[in-house]
Design an enzyme around this catalytic site. Structure first.
Site, short mmCIF file in Angstrom:
data_model
loop_
_atom_site.label_atom_id
_atom_site.label_comp_id
_atom_site.label_asym_id
_atom_site.label_seq_id
_atom_site.Cartn_x
_atom_site.Cartn_y
_atom_site.Cartn_z
N LYS A 1 21.70 27.06 11.91
CA LYS A 1 21.70 28.22 11.01
C LYS A 1 23.10 28.80 10.88
O LYS A 1 23.57 29.10 9.77
CB LYS A 1 20.74 29.30 11.54
CG LYS A 1 19.26 28.93 11.48
CD LYS A 1 18.40 30.11 11.95
CE LYS A 1 16.93 29.81 11.88
NZ LYS A 1 16.08 30.95 12.25
N ARG B 1 13.17 23.27 9.78
CA ARG B 1 13.40 22.60 11.06
C ARG B 1 14.83 22.82 11.56
O ARG B 1 15.48 21.92 12.07
CB ARG B 1 13.13 21.10 10.94
CG ARG B 1 11.69 20.74 10.65
CD ARG B 1 10.78 21.12 11.77
NE ARG B 1 9.47 20.46 11.70
CZ ARG B 1 8.41 20.86 12.36
NH1 ARG B 1 8.48 21.95 13.12
NH2 ARG B 1 7.28 20.22 12.28
N ARG C 1 0.57 28.57 9.95
CA ARG C 1 1.26 27.99 11.10
C ARG C 1 0.27 27.10 11.84
O ARG C 1 -0.84 27.54 12.17
CB ARG C 1 1.76 29.09 12.04
CG ARG C 1 2.90 29.90 11.46
CD ARG C 1 3.10 31.18 12.25
NE ARG C 1 3.57 30.93 13.59
CZ ARG C 1 4.86 30.91 13.96
NH1 ARG C 1 5.78 31.12 13.06
NH2 ARG C 1 5.21 30.70 15.21
N ASP D 1 15.73 34.51 7.66
CA ASP D 1 14.75 33.82 8.50
C ASP D 1 13.40 33.94 7.79
O ASP D 1 13.22 34.77 6.89
CB ASP D 1 14.72 34.49 9.88
CG ASP D 1 13.69 33.90 10.80
OD1 ASP D 1 13.54 32.66 10.80
OD2 ASP D 1 13.01 34.66 11.51
N LYS D 2 12.42 33.12 8.19
CA LYS D 2 11.09 33.20 7.58
C LYS D 2 10.14 34.03 8.43
O LYS D 2 9.70 35.10 8.03
CB LYS D 2 10.51 31.80 7.35
CG LYS D 2 9.17 31.83 6.62
CD LYS D 2 8.58 30.46 6.46
CE LYS D 2 7.91 30.00 7.73
NZ LYS D 2 6.64 30.71 8.00
#
Length: 1133
Positions: free
Chosen positions: A815, A809, A612, A402-403
């Protein structure tokens, strides 16, 4: 449950299937109706698996479902029923040992669960009955009871909040034990209730228990006198979950709606699906080979027995009885076959399963003890939830990360904002990222400003459009431990431009998301301070130090589908405003398009810099528009069926035709050592894929910053933007792009040498692949089945030839789909997923190994993971050091077990050729029983826990060493055949070496002849010493424990042999070894043969070690670590 099923079956009381009715305080409603108490489960929690009565049968049933245990049970029964050459004790005792050890382990774990259940069920709580406050055990709470909970206490069941000590009718809770969220969440009381709950007459109609923590649908009917009942909607904001803690609120009262095993916490308690490691699969394959060898030996001996008997007359000393003569010939042959199976069955190592289980269980403590994994910020270290996968950490080929919160810190800081296309930046310090630079031009005209009215409107939006609560710091609360709370103390924050002096009193903000606190603090920098929410009134201190008050009418909560949230407020002048903030993709379609372009430039530039971004819009609502929206919202919130869909429809209808004001940029900094960690993992041959829900530009800049994309990396992009270029249909464009990228990355790519990834071998041929969620959906679910399969194959081949892949996205389900796609691809590569939030749980559960990060997005990922670490940087040591060593140790353990059992049973097989295939045992029953349990088990267990063939510092410094063990390198058939050949060689040396000695059996000075038990004892002595010394030769890292178990095992064997043969045991009918061992050692010839055969057996191994050149500078480096566990590694420095 039975009643509910009968109702469903016969059609009675259908309403109970979908909803339940609860009488608050067990009062009949309306008061003149008879009260029939409904039956619900009590509040007892049962997480245990066994009881005193069912433990034995249930545990035995579960253990004998394992093939190895069942096989040995059959062998044991055959020994009991059929006249076999060995005692049933030889198979029964090892099996009993295995079953007992496992049962004790599982029984202890279940006892701990019983203990935890008892603590929860006997917890004392306060219940209000007829106006009196009564203390009772938690287990005795019933649905409908009114429960009182005080600050810092845990909610004993799921409650609807009726009353709070706070003036605004709210309370704060933390749900760390449920989803791990350490942030404060705000919950609301049901509006307009009696202040004295003794006089409350109400019923609650709500849905049946279901496990979703964030969903709840219900309504309350309040009866007053003879009027029609008032109806109030109930949602998740009114529900307090069992296991959550009350914070910053003196006390609350709530009515129990779900109790015991029907609470959401209990419904979420479920065992994880069993993951099997590649080593287990190798063990099963090797077992099949040895099972085939066992059956072949038994068939050969059975056949040769009857061939031999046909050529030799029946001996006078071994005549058959009348019963044996009358037995059916085929039945006798089958019985003989079973007898040989029993004689040779020790080739299947039953004790290996116990040793492997103990190695995994004890080995997992080294991860927990590792001081390098301790994080002083959260005062926690690593956590092991599943010890069954330790060795998989050394086999990882693909990492899915994950980021936000994993590669980045999830620690938000307000950087800048854009109002009407003009940039507002607080302070200095913009940094360039690899591959990007800030564009000059109109975007950067920081000196230009928007109109003052627009500025203030934007800042009011930031101060009003959120769910932040203000917490005032008081001396009474100074001692509370708020370390894990999402509280940013704003003590005298200096503001620019002279807009505002620092606040006079110390304030703290409480929010469920760090983004919201960052935006509220950002507004403070420019002169607008949020003062808090009091009785539905939001207060703001503006630039002129005047307090503005807005009545909060409705909150349109954020959800991952809309990706935005809104508030409706009424100003003092009576104007009704809707403020909305959200992702650019969700805001831009809802606003007037002429305003989009000037904001889009800033959003895209900020995303490129890795920030962000959120867009902010507003809308004036007329009285008619608000009245309609208010009525629709109230109606949707009262619905029991499809409430969320109805609310979503109202939200989307209201959030249209808005006016775009501006956008914000918040920075989420990279995790410590993120770039070094990614570089080391790629150097070890692992491919890193980033799966995130963020925008492509933001995620791409993070990949550059982490070093996953280099400056010379050619990016292959498959997103909606590239699919819409060219003017053709998306399907055609998808087909063309996949073929183009396949030709570039796969067909035209230079060949890669074995074990070298392209990113490290050929500079200038680096490829990175970028795909978004919409394009992935087209790849995975094309309109035609053949195309879909072809697209998947092309997509996989492209990705597998790229150094890194970025999927942006992504929905949580997508995922998991990507992980599954790679996991099931050709070669079945070992996958690892790592994340920190609830949205990462699906991919963590899907991967072979799931890693949770103890981050700020809660502990849902940690609870569902196999291993949990505090920071991303710890992944490097977990894989390159711990994973590497675990795999090497267990691979050696498995190969060694098969080798030593082949050495053990081959002489027994060869002995049959010299005893007329009479099933005569070579070894005494005690030796057969003790060989795997006592004589040879402890040295290999110590080796498999403590061995470090390469020291940890070298493993971390040279990540390429990880490639040497990739793709199950140490459990391949070539190595298995080597160990098998070595076992056969040693078995032949043992048997025929001793037979050469026995060519003259008069080995003592007095001419006494040695017999068959002496023969077997000499073979067994050589066997035990050889296999133990073979392990000593393989040991590279010696500790006092290794010395103790290796030399201690040999000493114990000698002591046991003297002891077993030196005493007359009254319970033995035949004492075969009486003084055999002592007599054997009195012969010099026996001593000479034992020493010579041990040296002869180990000579090839010694020569191999001496003459073999190391494969690399660190390939055979002996570890210099003297302590026994990694726990003390730091203490050496």
């Amino acid at each position: 449950m039975l009643r509910r099923r009968l109702n469903r079956l016969f059609g009675g009381d259908e309403g109970r299937v979908h909803s339940r009715t609860i009488y608050v305080g067990h009062k009949s409603c309306p008061p003149n109706e008879a009260y029939i108490p409904p039956k619900f489960c009590d509040n007892r929690i049962v997480s245990s698996k066994y009881t005193v009565w069912n433990f034995l049968p249930k545990n035995l049933f579960e253990q004998f479902r394992r093939i190895a245990n069942f096989y040995f049970l059959i062998i044991f029964l055959v020994q009991v029923i059929v006249d076999t050459p060995t005692s049933p004790v030889t198979s029964g005792l090892p099996l009993f040992f295995v079953i007992t050890v496992t049962a004790v382990k599982q029984g202890y774990e279940d006892w701990l669960r019983h203990k935890a259940d008892r603590e929860v069920n006997e917890y004392r709580v306060s219940v209000l009955e007829d106006g009196r406050r009564i203390r009772k055990m938690s287990a005795k709470i019933k649905v409908g009871d009114i429960v009182e909970v005080e600050e810092d206490e845990t909610f004993p069941c799921d409650l609807i909040l009726l009353q709070s000590s706070r003036d605004d009718g709210t309370c704060f809770v933390t749900t760390a034990s449920l989803d791990g969220e350490s942030n404060h969440k705000t919950h609301y009381t049901v509006a307009d209730l009696e202040s004295d709950l003794q006089y409350l007459s109400a019923t609650i109609e709500c849905e049946q228990p279901q496990p979703d923590l964030y969903k709840f649908v219900g309504r309350m009917h309040i009866y007053r006198n003879s009027q029609e009942p008032d109806v109030r909607s109930l949602g998740p904001e009114n529900l307090l979950l069992k296991g959550a803690n009350l914070k910053n609120t003196q006390k609350i009262c709530g009515v129990a709606v779900y109790t015991g095993m029907e609470t959401k916490m209990a419904l979420n308690y479920q065992g994880k699906s069993q993951k099997r490691s590649a080593v287990e699969k190798s063990i099963n394959a090797f077992l099949l080979v040895y099972l085939f060898i066992l059956v072949s030996k038994a068939l050969v001996c059975t056949t040769l027995k009857y061939v031999w008997q046909s050529k030799h007359d029946e001996t006078w000393y071994n005549e058959k009885t009348q019963k044996e003569k009358e037995t059916n010939q085929y039945l006798k042959m089958f019985t003989d076959f079973l007898s040989f199976m029993v004689l040779f069955n020790f080739i299947i190592p039953v004790s290996m399963y116990v040793t492997v289980e103990m190695q995994k269980f004890l080995g997992s403590f080294f991860i927990t003890w590792d001081k390098d994994f301790f994080d002083p910020e959260i005062q926690e270290g690593a956590l092991v939830n599943t010890s069954d996968l330790n060795e998989e950490l050394g086999q990882v080929e693909y990492i899915f990360t994950d980021k936000t919160g994993t590669l980045t810190q999830n620690n938000m800081e307000f950087i800048e904002c854009c109002i009407d296309g003009f940039q507002y930046k607080h302070g200095d310090g913009s940094s360039e990222l690899d591959g990007f630079c800030v564009t000059d031009g109109p975007v950067n005209k920081i000196q230009q400003k928007a109109g003052r009215e627009r500025e203030e409107l934007f800042l009011r939006a930031l101060c009003l459009c959120h769910t932040v609560q203000v917490k005032e710091s008081t001396k009474q609360r100074q001692d509370q431990n708020d370390q894990f709370d999402q509280i940013d103390q704003v003590d005298g924050l200096g503001l620019d431009h002279g807009f505002l002096d620092p606040p006079q009193k110390e304030m703290g903000f409480i929010a469920s998301s760090p983004d919201e606190i960052a935006l509220v603090k950002g507004a403070m920098r420019y002169g607008f301070t949020f003062l808090g929410l009091e009785s539905k009134n939001m207060k703001i201190l503006n630039r002129n130090k005047d307090v503005e008050t807005y009545e909060l009418l409705h909150v349109l909560n954020f959800d991952p589908v809309r990706r935005r949230m809104s508030v409706m407020v009424r100003s003092k002048t009576g104007d009704i405003l809707l403020f909305c903030k959200g992702a650019d993709s969700s805001i831009f379609p809802q606003v007037r398009q002429e305003e989009v372009e000037r904001i889009r430039m800033h959003v895209e530039r900020n995303a490129t810099e890795g920030y962000r971004t959120l867009c902010v819009a507003y809308k004036h609502l007329s009285a008619q528009e608000y009245a309609r929206a208010d009525a629709d919202l109230r109606e949707a919130r009262l619905a029991l069926q499809d409430r969320e869909e109805k609310l979503m429809a109202v939200y989307n209808r209201v959030e249209t035709d808005m006016i775009l004001i501006g956008a914000t940029a918040v920075e989420d900094q990279l995790q410590d050592e993120a770039a070094q960690t990614m570089e080391a993992l790629q150097g070890a041959g692992m491919k890193v894929w980033v799966l995130t829900g963020d925008k492509m530009e933001t995620a791409k800049s993070t990949c550059y910053a982490c070093g996953l994309f280099k400056k010379n990396t050619e990016l292959l992009e498959l997103t909606l933007r590239t699919l819409e270029d060219g003017g053709r249909s998306r399907e055609e464009r998808l087909h063309d792009l996949l073929l183009e990228y396949h030709k570039k990355a796969v067909q035209d790519a230079p060949p890669v040498k074995l074990g070298i990834t392209r990113s490290w071998s050929v500079a200038g041929h680096d490829y990175g692949f970028i795909i978004d969620g919409a394009s992935l959906s087209m790849v995975l679910s094309s309109s035609s089945e053949p195309n879909s399969r072809r697209y998947k194959n092309l997509f996989l081949q492209i990705c597998q030839n790229c150094t890194s892949v970025l999927c942006c996205r992504m929905a949580p389900l997508q995922k998991a789909q990507i992980v599954k796609l790679v996991k099931n691809s050709k070669g079945n590569p070992i996958t690892l997923s790592i994340g920190d939030g609830a949205n990462d749980v699906s991919m963590i559960l899907e991967a072979h190994v799931g890693i949770g990060i103890k981050g700020k997005e809660g502990r849902q990922a940690v609870k569902n993971s196999d291993y949990a670490i505090p920071k991303l940087k710890h992944l490097k040591k977990l894989l390159l050091a711990h994973g590497h060593l675990y795999y090497v140790r267990i691979a050696h353990l498995v190969q060694y077990f098969f080798y030593k059992n082949l050495c053990f049973i081959l002489p027994q097989f060869l002995y049959q050729f010299f005893c007329g295939y009479s099933q005569q045992p070579l070894y005494d029953a005690a030796y057969l029983t003790m060989y795997n349990i006592c004589f040879t088990s402890m040295p290999i267990l110590a080796y498999s826990l403590l061995e470090q063939h390469i020291c940890i510092e070298v493993l971390l410094e040279h990540s390429t060493l990880y490639r040497d063990i990739a793709k199950n390198a140490m459990l391949r058939w070539k190595l298995f055949l080597y160990w098998t050949a070595l076992g056969i060689f040693h078995g032949l040396v043992f048997f025929f070496g001793v037979r050469f000695l026995f060519s003259n059996p008069a080995l003592q000075d007095n001419g006494q002849v040695f017999g068959n038990w002496s023969y077997g004892t000499i073979v067994f002595t050589v066997l035990v010493f050889t296999v133990t010394l073979k392990l000593a030769l393989d040991t590279r890292h010696w500790t006092w424990i290794n010395h103790f178990v290796i030399w201690g095992s040999l000493a114990f064997y000698v002591f046991f042999s003297f002891f077993w043969g030196g005493i007359i045991w009254p319970f033995l009918k035949h004492q075969r070894l009486y003084f055999v061992f002592a007599n054997m050692l009195s012969s010099v010839s026996a001593w000479l043969v034992i020493i010579l055969l041990i040296l002869l057996s180990l000579l090839p191994e010694i020569l191999l070690v001496v003459l073999r050149k190391p494969r690399g500078p660190h390939a055979r480096q002996i570890a210099a670590v003297t302590p026994l566990s990694y726990k003390h590694l730091k203490e050496r420095e």
